[in-house]
Scaffold this active site. Structure first.
Site, mmCIF file in Angstrom:
data_model
loop_
_atom_site.group_PDB
_atom_site.id
_atom_site.type_symbol
_atom_site.label_atom_id
_atom_site.label_comp_id
_atom_site.label_asym_id
_atom_site.label_seq_id
_atom_site.Cartn_x
_atom_site.Cartn_y
_atom_site.Cartn_z
ATOM 1 N N ARG A 178 -5.335 -2.542 8.628
ATOM 2 C CA ARG A 178 -6.473 -3.415 8.322
ATOM 3 C C ARG A 178 -6.064 -4.395 7.234
ATOM 4 O O ARG A 178 -5.083 -4.176 6.523
ATOM 5 C CB ARG A 178 -7.683 -2.599 7.882
ATOM 6 C CG ARG A 178 -7.438 -1.681 6.695
ATOM 7 C CD ARG A 178 -8.685 -0.883 6.322
ATOM 8 N NE ARG A 178 -8.431 -0.009 5.190
ATOM 9 C CZ ARG A 178 -7.970 1.229 5.276
ATOM 10 N NH1 ARG A 178 -7.715 1.759 6.469
ATOM 11 N NH2 ARG A 178 -7.765 1.963 4.200
ATOM 12 N N LEU A 179 -6.852 -5.472 7.089
ATOM 13 C CA LEU A 179 -6.548 -6.502 6.104
ATOM 14 C C LEU A 179 -7.142 -6.203 4.731
ATOM 15 O O LEU A 179 -6.694 -6.775 3.729
ATOM 16 C CB LEU A 179 -7.047 -7.866 6.586
ATOM 17 C CG LEU A 179 -6.291 -8.471 7.774
ATOM 18 C CD1 LEU A 179 -6.955 -9.768 8.205
ATOM 19 C CD2 LEU A 179 -4.834 -8.718 7.416
ATOM 20 N N LEU A 192 11.009 -20.679 -4.225
ATOM 21 C CA LEU A 192 10.014 -19.776 -3.657
ATOM 22 C C LEU A 192 8.749 -19.849 -4.497
ATOM 23 O O LEU A 192 8.819 -19.808 -5.729
ATOM 24 C CB LEU A 192 10.535 -18.333 -3.645
ATOM 25 C CG LEU A 192 9.530 -17.241 -3.245
ATOM 26 C CD1 LEU A 192 9.254 -17.300 -1.744
ATOM 27 C CD2 LEU A 192 10.041 -15.855 -3.633
ATOM 28 N N ASP A 248 0.836 -1.199 0.000
ATOM 29 C CA ASP A 248 0.000 0.000 0.000
ATOM 30 C C ASP A 248 0.874 1.254 0.000
ATOM 31 O O ASP A 248 1.936 1.277 0.627
ATOM 32 C CB ASP A 248 -0.896 -0.008 1.253
ATOM 33 C CG ASP A 248 -2.051 0.964 1.148
ATOM 34 O OD1 ASP A 248 -2.310 1.479 0.042
ATOM 35 O OD2 ASP A 248 -2.695 1.216 2.179
ATOM 36 N N SER A 276 -6.738 -5.878 -5.876
ATOM 37 C CA SER A 276 -7.899 -6.381 -5.153
ATOM 38 C C SER A 276 -9.143 -6.322 -6.029
ATOM 39 O O SER A 276 -9.190 -5.590 -7.028
ATOM 40 C CB SER A 276 -8.128 -5.580 -3.871
ATOM 41 O OG SER A 276 -8.719 -4.321 -4.180
ATOM 42 N N SER A 277 -10.164 -7.060 -5.651
ATOM 43 C CA SER A 277 -11.428 -7.001 -6.387
ATOM 44 C C SER A 277 -12.032 -5.604 -6.312
ATOM 45 O O SER A 277 -12.761 -5.185 -7.221
ATOM 46 C CB SER A 277 -12.407 -8.045 -5.839
ATOM 47 O OG SER A 277 -12.565 -7.916 -4.434
ATOM 48 N N HIS A 326 3.430 3.329 -9.048
ATOM 49 C CA HIS A 326 3.290 1.909 -9.360
ATOM 50 C C HIS A 326 4.583 1.348 -9.951
ATOM 51 O O HIS A 326 4.970 0.209 -9.648
ATOM 52 C CB HIS A 326 2.131 1.699 -10.331
ATOM 53 C CG HIS A 326 0.784 1.994 -9.747
ATOM 54 N ND1 HIS A 326 0.413 1.566 -8.486
ATOM 55 C CD2 HIS A 326 -0.294 2.672 -10.247
ATOM 56 C CE1 HIS A 326 -0.823 1.961 -8.227
ATOM 57 N NE2 HIS A 326 -1.270 2.634 -9.273
ATOM 58 N N GLY A 358 0.236 5.391 -4.570
ATOM 59 C CA GLY A 358 -0.347 6.671 -4.954
ATOM 60 C C GLY A 358 0.143 7.817 -4.086
ATOM 61 O O GLY A 358 0.478 8.896 -4.587
ATOM 62 N N GLU A 410 0.631 -13.573 12.264
ATOM 63 C CA GLU A 410 1.113 -12.382 12.948
ATOM 64 C C GLU A 410 0.994 -11.206 11.982
ATOM 65 O O GLU A 410 1.305 -11.336 10.798
ATOM 66 C CB GLU A 410 2.569 -12.557 13.383
ATOM 67 C CG GLU A 410 2.774 -13.661 14.407
ATOM 68 C CD GLU A 410 2.097 -13.364 15.744
ATOM 69 O OE1 GLU A 410 2.009 -12.170 16.101
ATOM 70 O OE2 GLU A 410 1.666 -14.318 16.412
ATOM 71 N N ARG A 433 1.681 -5.084 6.183
ATOM 72 C CA ARG A 433 1.023 -4.028 5.417
ATOM 73 C C ARG A 433 1.813 -2.735 5.568
ATOM 74 O O ARG A 433 2.183 -2.341 6.677
ATOM 75 C CB ARG A 433 -0.412 -3.803 5.877
ATOM 76 C CG ARG A 433 -1.071 -2.679 5.052
ATOM 77 C CD ARG A 433 -2.551 -2.572 5.233
ATOM 78 N NE ARG A 433 -3.094 -1.596 4.282
ATOM 79 C CZ ARG A 433 -4.331 -1.569 3.846
ATOM 80 N NH1 ARG A 433 -5.181 -2.490 4.267
ATOM 81 N NH2 ARG A 433 -4.737 -0.654 2.993
#
Length: 230
Positions: free
Chosen positions: A182-183, A119, A8, A53-54, A25, A11, A195, A176
């Site tokens: 938040r998720l 990986l 995140d 994300s959707s 980006h 922008g 965690e 994050r």
């Protein structure tokens, strides 16, 4: 070890420098490359990135186009490097929502790297945790309707086996960036005992030092899974 990343701040990074969002980006894509290398050096076996994300479909057509063009560029020009590093690339979410040429690039990338074992790099594209749980519930309901499964046989383990992530372990650590805590609909079921590390750094500025810092936080925590320490 499985590390999941909510990347995140692209922008905000760009706006703070009076740059177009696509510049954030692009810089964020460089951070992805560095993160993969750091994960390999630290012996991480699974790395899952919340790439699109959707809910990101609500963004402008221009930004969505920039993001998909950037993804296509890296698939074409960086895939061989990932392959040489022993990285297996896989996709979860709804890649079918993207245009055909990108879907084909993703399919070829998955096929080319399928046997790599250093990986597993999972890209969550047009992914939503609620949608993942809902599709799993529908599949189980279909089995019940056909008489192949009794309702009493629907367990946590069976539901987990119908999620898109059923072939990999749940994340041990979710990171994050950008200071948000938040998720955001990412791996909701799978992160039940992960965690969580929230960092103020914006994703384009995330480097190996930040990755190691997050791993250090994880190492200092005691995972009890609902029990008490011995």
């Amino acid at each position: 070890m499985h590390v999941a990343m909510i990347m995140d701040g692209n922008g905000r990074w760009a706006r703070s420098r009076s740059l177009p969002v696509v510049a954030g980006h692009r810089k964020g894509a460089e951070s992805v490359q560095g993160c993969v290398k750091s994960a390999i050096r630290q012996g991480v076996r699974y790395l899952t990135l919340y790439a699109f994300s959707s809910e990101n479909w609500r963004r402008s057509a221009e930004e969505i186009g920039d993001l998909t063009s950037l993804l296509r560029f890296y698939l074409r020009h960086k895939l061989n490097e990932l392959h040489e590093q022993g990285v297996r690339l896989r996709v979860i979410g709804e890649p079918e929502r993207f245009e055909g040429a990108l879907r084909e690039e993703l399919r070829r990338a998955e096929a080319k790297t399928f046997n790599n074992t250093t990986l597993t790099l999972t890209l969550a594209l047009s992914y939503g945790g609620r949608a993942d749980i809902a599709q799993a519930a529908r599949r189980l309901a279909d089995q019940v309707a056909r008489g192949e499964l009794a309702p009493s046989e629907i367990t946590e383990e069976r539901l987990a086996s119908t999620l898109q992530t059923s072939d990999m372990p749940d994340p041990d650590l979710v990171i994050r960036t950008s200071g948000e805590c938040r998720l955001s609909n990412f791996l909701l079921w799978q992160s039940a005992y992960a965690e969580l590390v929230f960092m103020d750094v914006l994703w384009p500025d995330f480097g190996e030092a930040e990755f190691l810092q997050a791993l250090s936080h994880f190492a200092g925590r005691q995972r009890r899974f609902g029990g008490r320490p011995a």
